[in-house]
Write an enzyme that holds these catalytic residues in place. Sequence first.
Site, PDB file in Angstrom:
ATOM      1  N   VAL A  63       0.809  -1.215   0.000  1.00 27.50           N
ATOM      2  CA  VAL A  63       0.000   0.000   0.000  1.00 27.50           C
ATOM      3  C   VAL A  63       0.842   1.265   0.000  1.00 27.50           C
ATOM      4  O   VAL A  63       0.339   2.351  -0.326  1.00 27.50           O
ATOM      5  CB  VAL A  63      -0.977   0.016   1.196  1.00 27.50           C
ATOM      6  CG1 VAL A  63      -1.982  -1.114   1.090  1.00 27.50           C
ATOM      7  CG2 VAL A  63      -0.243  -0.018   2.538  1.00 27.50           C
ATOM      8  N   ASN A  89      -7.917  -1.514   5.742  1.00 24.01           N
ATOM      9  CA  ASN A  89      -7.667  -2.247   6.976  1.00 24.01           C
ATOM     10  C   ASN A  89      -6.179  -2.506   7.234  1.00 24.01           C
ATOM     11  O   ASN A  89      -5.790  -2.784   8.362  1.00 24.01           O
ATOM     12  CB  ASN A  89      -8.429  -3.581   6.915  1.00 24.01           C
ATOM     13  CG  ASN A  89      -8.093  -4.515   8.035  1.00 24.01           C
ATOM     14  OD1 ASN A  89      -8.570  -4.360   9.153  1.00 24.01           O
ATOM     15  ND2 ASN A  89      -7.251  -5.504   7.761  1.00 24.01           N
ATOM     16  N   SER A 141      -8.433   3.389  15.474  1.00 24.19           N
ATOM     17  CA  SER A 141      -8.181   2.613  16.684  1.00 24.19           C
ATOM     18  C   SER A 141      -8.524   3.479  17.882  1.00 24.19           C
ATOM     19  O   SER A 141      -8.450   4.717  17.813  1.00 24.19           O
ATOM     20  CB  SER A 141      -6.710   2.194  16.761  1.00 24.19           C
ATOM     21  OG  SER A 141      -6.388   1.689  18.034  1.00 24.19           O
ATOM     22  N   TYR A 154       1.889   4.755  16.092  1.00 25.54           N
ATOM     23  CA  TYR A 154       0.607   4.113  15.772  1.00 25.54           C
ATOM     24  C   TYR A 154      -0.560   5.039  16.108  1.00 25.54           C
ATOM     25  O   TYR A 154      -1.475   5.232  15.297  1.00 25.54           O
ATOM     26  CB  TYR A 154       0.501   2.801  16.548  1.00 25.54           C
ATOM     27  CG  TYR A 154      -0.731   1.984  16.229  1.00 25.54           C
ATOM     28  CD1 TYR A 154      -0.791   1.217  15.071  1.00 25.54           C
ATOM     29  CD2 TYR A 154      -1.823   1.963  17.098  1.00 25.54           C
ATOM     30  CE1 TYR A 154      -1.906   0.453  14.776  1.00 25.54           C
ATOM     31  CE2 TYR A 154      -2.942   1.201  16.813  1.00 25.54           C
ATOM     32  CZ  TYR A 154      -2.979   0.448  15.653  1.00 25.54           C
ATOM     33  OH  TYR A 154      -4.093  -0.300  15.368  1.00 25.54           O
ATOM     34  N   ALA A 155      -0.540   5.616  17.307  1.00 26.47           N
ATOM     35  CA  ALA A 155      -1.634   6.501  17.714  1.00 26.47           C
ATOM     36  C   ALA A 155      -1.734   7.715  16.797  1.00 26.47           C
ATOM     37  O   ALA A 155      -2.833   8.165  16.455  1.00 26.47           O
ATOM     38  CB  ALA A 155      -1.438   6.947  19.158  1.00 26.47           C
ATOM     39  N   LYS A 158      -3.456   6.648  13.546  1.00 20.57           N
ATOM     40  CA  LYS A 158      -4.869   6.333  13.707  1.00 20.57           C
ATOM     41  C   LYS A 158      -5.691   7.580  14.023  1.00 20.57           C
ATOM     42  O   LYS A 158      -6.881   7.649  13.663  1.00 20.57           O
ATOM     43  CB  LYS A 158      -5.045   5.264  14.785  1.00 20.57           C
ATOM     44  CG  LYS A 158      -4.423   3.916  14.405  1.00 20.57           C
ATOM     45  CD  LYS A 158      -4.923   3.412  13.048  1.00 20.57           C
ATOM     46  CE  LYS A 158      -4.392   2.047  12.701  1.00 20.57           C
ATOM     47  NZ  LYS A 158      -4.916   1.526  11.410  1.00 20.57           N
TER      48      LYS A 158
END
Length: 246
Positions: A63, A89, A141, A154-155, A158
């Site tokens: 991706v 996803n 998330s 990651y945070a 998201k």
Amino acid sequence: MRLKGKVAIITGGANGIGLAACERFAEEGAAVVMADFDEAAGKEQEVLFREKGYEITFCQVDVVDRESVAQLVEKTIELYGKIDILINNAGITRDATLLKMEQEDFQRVLDVNLTGVFNCTQAVVPHMVAAGAGKIINTSSVSGVYGNFGQTNYAATKAAVVGMTKTWAKEFGRKGINVNAVAPGFTATAMVQKMPEKVIKQMESAVSLQRLGKPEDIANAYLFLASGESDYVHGHVLHVDGGITM
């Protein structure tokens, strides 16, 4: 069947939540393109699903690579002539506290979790605009909404996915395209199940329902947002977290 005659691309489809979503969508009559970087897992799952009679085709994709994404979209159009549903996803983690996080790990998570969503959506949307309809579901998330220890990268991605979802909802609602996001909580994927039992118990205790989510729980949320039942749900972030934030 709620998705009969529909064509769906599901990224990160060869494992975990994405795999559960591929099966759930096929059960409901969709033709599914299972897009994933993991070629071995994808081809294996394609064979298993075909044996069950499901219309699921594996397509390897990176991706982060725009040419790879373009080939995914081209193959889907060649096979089915349209794209009704896109489930963004695909995602990765490279966890560490801020002071220990390597620049490479920070950037890689941004590339996959954020740029990957941008690449896939930008490639698919023209086909939905031409059709005057479509469903885009992005995976956020609870970490992106509330933050989480050791997940700066990651945070951040998201949280950004939420911003992109709401922006695209404003841009494409008038084109007949619904754009929403799902924010899963702690989910019992293979990655989580490899954690020490003590850590898993701590995760469960933080959830009001006192259990981890199942991949199928998230897949069912995707299904609702992809179906005609959600035609007036737009620009929304659906929390599927067992009450972790209560």
